[in-house]
Design a protein around this motif. Structure first.
Motif, PDB file in Angstrom:
ATOM      1  N   PHE A 110     -40.594  40.946 -41.333  1.00 52.02           N
ATOM      2  CA  PHE A 110     -41.613  39.937 -41.042  1.00 52.02           C
ATOM      3  C   PHE A 110     -41.423  39.359 -39.635  1.00 52.02           C
ATOM      4  O   PHE A 110     -42.396  39.134 -38.904  1.00 52.02           O
ATOM      5  CB  PHE A 110     -41.533  38.813 -42.081  1.00 52.02           C
ATOM      6  N   ALA A 111     -40.160  39.125 -39.259  1.00 54.03           N
ATOM      7  CA  ALA A 111     -39.850  38.518 -37.967  1.00 54.03           C
ATOM      8  C   ALA A 111     -39.775  39.531 -36.835  1.00 54.03           C
ATOM      9  O   ALA A 111     -39.776  39.155 -35.656  1.00 54.03           O
ATOM     10  CB  ALA A 111     -38.526  37.763 -38.058  1.00 54.03           C
ATOM     11  N   GLY A 112     -39.688  40.818 -37.184  1.00 54.97           N
ATOM     12  CA  GLY A 112     -39.535  41.837 -36.158  1.00 54.97           C
ATOM     13  C   GLY A 112     -38.159  41.812 -35.512  1.00 54.97           C
ATOM     14  O   GLY A 112     -37.998  42.102 -34.335  1.00 54.97           O
ATOM     15  N   LEU A 113     -37.150  41.456 -36.329  1.00 55.90           N
ATOM     16  CA  LEU A 113     -35.778  41.349 -35.853  1.00 55.90           C
ATOM     17  C   LEU A 113     -34.853  42.160 -36.755  1.00 55.90           C
ATOM     18  O   LEU A 113     -35.153  42.385 -37.925  1.00 55.90           O
ATOM     19  CB  LEU A 113     -35.315  39.888 -35.854  1.00 55.90           C
ATOM     20  N   ALA A 114     -33.719  42.556 -36.211  1.00 58.29           N
ATOM     21  CA  ALA A 114     -32.712  43.226 -37.026  1.00 58.29           C
ATOM     22  C   ALA A 114     -32.057  42.196 -37.947  1.00 58.29           C
ATOM     23  O   ALA A 114     -31.990  41.013 -37.607  1.00 58.29           O
ATOM     24  CB  ALA A 114     -31.660  43.863 -36.130  1.00 58.29           C
ATOM     25  N   PRO A 115     -31.557  42.617 -39.114  1.00 53.12           N
ATOM     26  CA  PRO A 115     -30.892  41.671 -40.021  1.00 53.12           C
ATOM     27  C   PRO A 115     -29.775  40.882 -39.346  1.00 53.12           C
ATOM     28  O   PRO A 115     -29.631  39.678 -39.595  1.00 53.12           O
ATOM     29  CB  PRO A 115     -30.347  42.579 -41.131  1.00 53.12           C
ATOM     30  N   ASP A 116     -28.984  41.525 -38.501  1.00 52.58           N
ATOM     31  CA  ASP A 116     -27.908  40.814 -37.803  1.00 52.58           C
ATOM     32  C   ASP A 116     -28.452  39.718 -36.895  1.00 52.58           C
ATOM     33  O   ASP A 116     -27.816  38.668 -36.728  1.00 52.58           O
ATOM     34  CB  ASP A 116     -27.066  41.796 -36.988  1.00 52.58           C
ATOM     35  N   GLU A 117     -29.625  39.950 -36.305  1.00 54.64           N
ATOM     36  CA  GLU A 117     -30.233  38.929 -35.456  1.00 54.64           C
ATOM     37  C   GLU A 117     -30.684  37.739 -36.294  1.00 54.64           C
ATOM     38  O   GLU A 117     -30.536  36.581 -35.874  1.00 54.64           O
ATOM     39  CB  GLU A 117     -31.422  39.525 -34.704  1.00 54.64           C
ATOM     40  N   VAL A 118     -31.249  38.010 -37.456  1.00 53.20           N
ATOM     41  CA  VAL A 118     -31.672  36.931 -38.351  1.00 53.20           C
ATOM     42  C   VAL A 118     -30.465  36.083 -38.752  1.00 53.20           C
ATOM     43  O   VAL A 118     -30.506  34.841 -38.718  1.00 53.20           O
ATOM     44  CB  VAL A 118     -32.368  37.492 -39.605  1.00 53.20           C
ATOM     45  N   ILE A 119     -29.365  36.748 -39.104  1.00 53.41           N
ATOM     46  CA  ILE A 119     -28.146  36.042 -39.501  1.00 53.41           C
ATOM     47  C   ILE A 119     -27.627  35.184 -38.354  1.00 53.41           C
ATOM     48  O   ILE A 119     -27.244  34.020 -38.538  1.00 53.41           O
ATOM     49  CB  ILE A 119     -27.073  37.049 -39.955  1.00 53.41           C
ATOM     50  N   LYS A 143     -34.463  21.866 -38.744  1.00 50.88           N
ATOM     51  CA  LYS A 143     -35.569  22.805 -38.892  1.00 50.88           C
ATOM     52  C   LYS A 143     -35.100  24.202 -38.540  1.00 50.88           C
ATOM     53  O   LYS A 143     -34.292  24.375 -37.635  1.00 50.88           O
ATOM     54  CB  LYS A 143     -36.727  22.414 -37.996  1.00 50.88           C
ATOM     55  N   VAL A 144     -35.651  25.178 -39.244  1.00 53.77           N
ATOM     56  CA  VAL A 144     -35.319  26.574 -38.989  1.00 53.77           C
ATOM     57  C   VAL A 144     -35.989  27.038 -37.702  1.00 53.77           C
ATOM     58  O   VAL A 144     -37.125  26.653 -37.397  1.00 53.77           O
ATOM     59  CB  VAL A 144     -35.783  27.450 -40.183  1.00 53.77           C
ATOM     60  N   ASP A 145     -35.290  27.855 -36.939  1.00 53.76           N
ATOM     61  CA  ASP A 145     -35.866  28.473 -35.744  1.00 53.76           C
ATOM     62  C   ASP A 145     -37.149  29.207 -36.134  1.00 53.76           C
ATOM     63  O   ASP A 145     -37.170  29.965 -37.105  1.00 53.76           O
ATOM     64  CB  ASP A 145     -34.846  29.460 -35.145  1.00 53.76           C
ATOM     65  N   GLN A 146     -38.211  28.980 -35.402  1.00 51.72           N
ATOM     66  CA  GLN A 146     -39.512  29.559 -35.749  1.00 51.72           C
ATOM     67  C   GLN A 146     -39.505  31.080 -35.764  1.00 51.72           C
ATOM     68  O   GLN A 146     -40.360  31.712 -36.396  1.00 51.72           O
ATOM     69  CB  GLN A 146     -40.585  29.046 -34.790  1.00 51.72           C
TER      70      GLN A 146
END
Length: 235
Positions: A110-119, A143-146
């Motif tokens: 959904f974010a267009g990011l790798a799982p490690d980047e999300v973490i 707040k969570v990073d958009q």
């Protein structure tokens, strides 16, 4: 600050007009001051995103008296109310492994990011406790990073495991107990979030801050964390 009577045994104190770190810190500080100074006169205190709801014993105090106490306690301490409840961060260890991170891949796509980047993004900054509710010990953090904000599921799960770390829109949270829920699960903590000895039933108060610390599978297990097969074997 604005104080309003709701009925014969409750009043509400509004400490801001919008959800923000500053207002949340004010609510947390007001909660601590009121609890310490007026505790024996109150039957309950309910902090929220921008307000503090007070239930009191009408046989011991009325609204006018309570109003005067609150003005003296909080108005004169306006600058102090900007301070955080505690200068120390509560560190929450989180295992972001695929066995427990049920929605990490979906959020990554959904974010267009790798799982490690999300973490990395999720654990990079501290979060303020905005409110506690839904279930005992369930703290709404923001707040969570958009870049990693994702809407909650349209169809909630019937059972979200205790300790699940999740995201819904611009907030994140830890499920303190196994309950139904529709937040996006990206990890799990072995830490017990419910504290039955505290007034809020959680280890953290509104206005406090926490930071998530990524840990590996073995550390998660060493700290008492459970995987789904372990939970199933106990049922």
């Amino acid at each position: 600050m604005r104080i309003e009577a709701l009925n014969e045994n409750s009043s509400i104190v509004y400490l801001g007009d919008e959800i923000s770190d500053d207002v949340s810190a004010r609510v947390g500080r007001a909660l601590a001051i009121v609890r310490q100074s007026l505790g024996p006169l109150l039957t309950d205190l309910v902090p929220s995103y921008t307000s503090l709801l007070l239930y009191y014993d009408p046989d011991r105090i009325d609204h006018e008296q309570l109003h005067q106490y609150l003005v003296e306690l909080l108005d004169d301490d306006a600058a102090d109310l900007q301070e955080s409840v505690s200068s120390a961060l509560l560190e929450v260890p989180v295992y972001y492994g695929e066995e427990v991170a049920l929605d990490l891949q979906a959020l990554s796509e959904f974010a267009g990011l790798a799982p490690d980047e999300v973490i990395s993004i999720h654990s990079d900054s501290p979060y303020r406790v905005y409110a506690i509710g839904f279930a005992p010990g369930f703290a709404y953090l923001g707040k969570v990073d958009q870049r990693i904000a994702m809407p909650r599921m349209q169809k909630p799960r019937l059972r979200v495991p205790a300790g699940s770390v999740a995201i819904a829109d611009s907030q994140t949270a830890v499920y303190p107990a196994a309950t139904p829920g529709g937040w996006r699960i990206i990890g799990r903590t072995p830490m017990q979030m419910i504290d039955w000895e505290s007034d809020s039933l959680t280890q953290i108060e509104v206005g406090a801050e926490i930071r998530f610390r990524p840990i590996g599978r073995q550390e998660y297990l060493d700290l008492g964390g459970q995987l789904d097969e372990d939970v199933a074997n106990e049922l």
